[in-house]
Write an enzyme that holds these catalytic residues in place. Structure first.
Site, PDB file in Angstrom:
ATOM      1  N   HIS A   1      38.285  36.921  39.042  1.00  0.00           N
ATOM      2  CA  HIS A   1      36.950  37.385  38.404  1.00  0.00           C
ATOM      3  C   HIS A   1      36.290  36.452  37.460  1.00  0.00           C
ATOM      4  O   HIS A   1      35.817  36.836  36.536  1.00  0.00           O
ATOM      5  CB  HIS A   1      37.115  38.948  37.905  1.00  0.00           C
ATOM      6  CG  HIS A   1      37.445  39.654  39.107  1.00  0.00           C
ATOM      7  ND1 HIS A   1      36.528  40.788  39.590  1.00  0.00           N
ATOM      8  CD2 HIS A   1      38.623  40.089  39.622  1.00  0.00           C
ATOM      9  CE1 HIS A   1      36.909  41.339  40.552  1.00  0.00           C
ATOM     10  NE2 HIS A   1      38.356  41.322  40.376  1.00  0.00           N
TER      11      HIS A   1
ATOM     12  N   TYR B   1      46.815  40.095  33.791  1.00  0.00           N
ATOM     13  CA  TYR B   1      45.624  39.952  32.990  1.00  0.00           C
ATOM     14  C   TYR B   1      46.080  39.180  31.464  1.00  0.00           C
ATOM     15  O   TYR B   1      45.256  38.188  31.032  1.00  0.00           O
ATOM     16  CB  TYR B   1      44.850  41.221  32.575  1.00  0.00           C
ATOM     17  CG  TYR B   1      44.438  41.979  33.816  1.00  0.00           C
ATOM     18  CD1 TYR B   1      44.808  41.779  35.028  1.00  0.00           C
ATOM     19  CD2 TYR B   1      43.072  42.468  33.467  1.00  0.00           C
ATOM     20  CE1 TYR B   1      44.292  42.272  36.040  1.00  0.00           C
ATOM     21  CE2 TYR B   1      42.456  43.137  34.694  1.00  0.00           C
ATOM     22  CZ  TYR B   1      43.077  43.175  35.963  1.00  0.00           C
ATOM     23  OH  TYR B   1      42.238  43.443  36.940  1.00  0.00           O
TER      24      TYR B   1
HETATM   25  C1  HEM Z   1      48.268  43.046  41.459  1.00  0.00           C
HETATM   26  C2  HEM Z   1      47.096  43.330  41.563  1.00  0.00           C
HETATM   27  C3  HEM Z   1      46.105  42.602  40.609  1.00  0.00           C
HETATM   28  C4  HEM Z   1      46.250  41.392  40.147  1.00  0.00           C
HETATM   29  C5  HEM Z   1      47.284  40.485  40.015  1.00  0.00           C
HETATM   30  C6  HEM Z   1      44.814  41.181  39.267  1.00  0.00           C
HETATM   31  C7  HEM Z   1      44.473  40.157  38.496  1.00  0.00           C
HETATM   32  C8  HEM Z   1      43.582  39.876  37.719  1.00  0.00           C
HETATM   33  C9  HEM Z   1      43.299  38.841  36.803  1.00  0.00           C
HETATM   34  C10 HEM Z   1      44.437  37.734  36.458  1.00  0.00           C
HETATM   35  C11 HEM Z   1      42.156  38.865  36.003  1.00  0.00           C
HETATM   36  C12 HEM Z   1      41.584  38.291  34.975  1.00  0.00           C
HETATM   37  C13 HEM Z   1      41.732  38.849  33.563  1.00  0.00           C
HETATM   38  C14 HEM Z   1      41.334  38.227  32.525  1.00  0.00           C
HETATM   39  O1  HEM Z   1      41.479  36.932  32.272  1.00  0.00           O
HETATM   40  O2  HEM Z   1      40.710  38.974  31.654  1.00  0.00           O
HETATM   41  C15 HEM Z   1      41.570  39.954  36.909  1.00  0.00           C
HETATM   42  C16 HEM Z   1      40.426  40.705  36.573  1.00  0.00           C
HETATM   43  C17 HEM Z   1      39.614  41.786  37.166  1.00  0.00           C
HETATM   44  N1  HEM Z   1      40.451  42.730  37.987  1.00  0.00           N
HETATM   45 FE1  HEM Z   1      42.224  42.374  38.725  1.00  0.00          FE
HETATM   46  N2  HEM Z   1      44.120  42.232  39.601  1.00  0.00           N
HETATM   47  C18 HEM Z   1      44.738  43.179  40.245  1.00  0.00           C
HETATM   48  C19 HEM Z   1      44.390  44.181  40.766  1.00  0.00           C
HETATM   49  C20 HEM Z   1      43.050  44.819  40.534  1.00  0.00           C
HETATM   50  C21 HEM Z   1      42.398  46.143  40.858  1.00  0.00           C
HETATM   51  C22 HEM Z   1      43.207  47.185  41.657  1.00  0.00           C
HETATM   52  C23 HEM Z   1      41.136  46.504  40.454  1.00  0.00           C
HETATM   53  C24 HEM Z   1      40.120  47.283  40.672  1.00  0.00           C
HETATM   54  C25 HEM Z   1      40.459  48.628  40.570  1.00  0.00           C
HETATM   55  C26 HEM Z   1      40.911  45.027  39.782  1.00  0.00           C
HETATM   56  C27 HEM Z   1      39.664  44.920  39.051  1.00  0.00           C
HETATM   57  C28 HEM Z   1      39.622  43.680  38.125  1.00  0.00           C
HETATM   58  C29 HEM Z   1      38.208  43.468  37.343  1.00  0.00           C
HETATM   59  C30 HEM Z   1      37.023  44.435  37.746  1.00  0.00           C
HETATM   60  C31 HEM Z   1      38.463  42.421  36.904  1.00  0.00           C
HETATM   61  C32 HEM Z   1      37.307  41.560  35.769  1.00  0.00           C
HETATM   62  C33 HEM Z   1      37.680  42.171  34.320  1.00  0.00           C
HETATM   63  C34 HEM Z   1      36.521  41.395  33.361  1.00  0.00           C
HETATM   64  O3  HEM Z   1      35.443  41.285  33.866  1.00  0.00           O
HETATM   65  O4  HEM Z   1      37.047  40.614  32.756  1.00  0.00           O
HETATM   66  N3  HEM Z   1      41.970  44.350  39.748  1.00  0.00           N
HETATM   67  N4  HEM Z   1      42.439  40.832  37.848  1.00  0.00           N
END
Ligand code: HEM
Length: 327
Positions: free
Chosen positions: A50, A316
């Protein structure tokens, strides 16, 4: 006797296979960070997933129904300041805004006692895989081969072997990406528990419904090469006044999945509108240094054991630590 020897043969085969099985260790948080980098390149100081997004600010006020039903700090009825971030998935900060991929919507609520409550949702009702191992396998199978392109046969074989990857693929294939961040419905996807006024933990999922209504891109906009409009459309929309989303909670039945984020609940479940998220301006840097870890929950909320939800916190945290230190 015959049966016995077949059993022995099976046992010796599985023992011989042990070293291989040991190679396929369960997915670790850093495996995801590496997999995102393989797919999108190394972008220093940016979210490892993201990466492309926009901040917004506003507030949240619980509805009287939400206040009456739940014993949760976030549903006290007081208006709480909120920092938001909309995003596109993947580590590529240049991903086009018309990509057939989920959109993200995250919010951090600040409570009067200093605690925080996070949500991080997608505009799709299901996740890409039922557990971290399958999600990692899917990312790895999508990675470019030596010729720089993904091996489509390998990816198709992976999906066939893992039918839980199908619901999201089917959903994305049958819905147009949103016209604007303000015209999408967002889903919490995982199961949570919220303490009711009767003291019981209530099993819920939730969605955020746009008061502007749902509107997708046209086919012409989908084919357009100019893929950078979502942030601008949000700014323009906010010039006309606040953007609002209703926070709608669905009450789960005992048979509704708790730990599988690829299984939707039937859409006839009882619901309650627990409040309104309001955005008043966008485009500042209020969310840049926030980590919207979805397991940061205020009093009254409890996370389920969904292994995907569990995996999100450590992944995260690694991404957060790296980007804050310029990696
Ligand atoms: C094992 C599953 C997942 C992994 C490994 C993962 C990994 C990540 C990582 C590494 C980030 C960046 C975090 C940061 O630097 O602050 C991220 C952001 C995000 N993820 Fe996931 N994610 C997963 C599942 C999900 C799921 C299930 C959802 C929704 C229900 C989701 C929604 C989001 C959103 C909306 C962001 C952006 C948050 C922001 O704007 O800072 N992710 N994810």
């Amino acid at each position: 006797m015959r049966k016995h020897s077949v059993f022995l043969l099976a046992a010796s085969v599985s023992i011989a296979a042990l070293p291989l099985a040991a190679d396929t260790k369960p997915a670790q948080p850093n495996d995801f960070i590496e997999a995102f980098a393989k797919l999108s390149g190394d972008h220093k100081g940016m979210r490892k997933n993201h990466a492309k997004g926009v901040c917004a600010v506003g507030d949240f006020t619980a509805s009287q129904e939400g206040v009456d039903h739940f014993d949760a700090d976030v549903f006290s009825g007081k208006t709480l300041p909120v920092v938001y971030r909309f995003s596109l998935p993947g580590g590529n900060p240049m991903i086009p805004d018309n990509a057939r991929a989920p959109r993200g919507f995250a919010a951090q609520f600040s409570l009067p006692n200093g605690s925080k409550h996070n949500i991080a949702t997608l505009n799709v009702p299901v996740f890409a895989a039922k557990d971290p191992d399958t999600f990692l396998g899917l990312l790895q199978a999508s990675a470019p081969a030596t010729d720089g392109k993904p091996d489509m046969a390998k990816l198709a074989a992976f999906k066939t072997a893992h039918p839980d990857t199908k619901p999201l693929e089917q959903w994305l294939g049958s819905h147009q990406p949103p016209y604007s961040y303000a015209t999408a419905e967002y889903f919490g996807i995982h199961t949570f528990y919220i303490r009711g006024k009767n003291g019981e933990q209530t099993k819920v999922r939730f969605q955020l419904k746009p008061q502007d209504g749902i509107k997708g891109l046209t086919d012409a906009e989908l084919a357009d090469k100019n893929g950078d409009f979502l942030s601008q459309r949000l700014t323009e929309r906010l010039q006309q006044g606040p953007v609002s989303f209703d926070w709608v909670v669905s009450f789960g039945q005992p048979e509704d999945s708790v730990n599988d984020p690829t299984q939707q609940w039937p859409d006839n479940r009882e619901t309650l509108t627990v409040g309104t998220l309001r955005l008043t301006s966008s485009g500042d840097d209020s969310c840049t240094k926030l980590n919207f870890d979805p397991n940061v929950l205020s009093l009254g909320f409890t996370a389920s054991d969904d292994p995907v939800l569990r995996m999100r916190s450590p992944a995260y945290a690694i991404s957060f630590g790296k980007r804050l230190s310029g990696q």
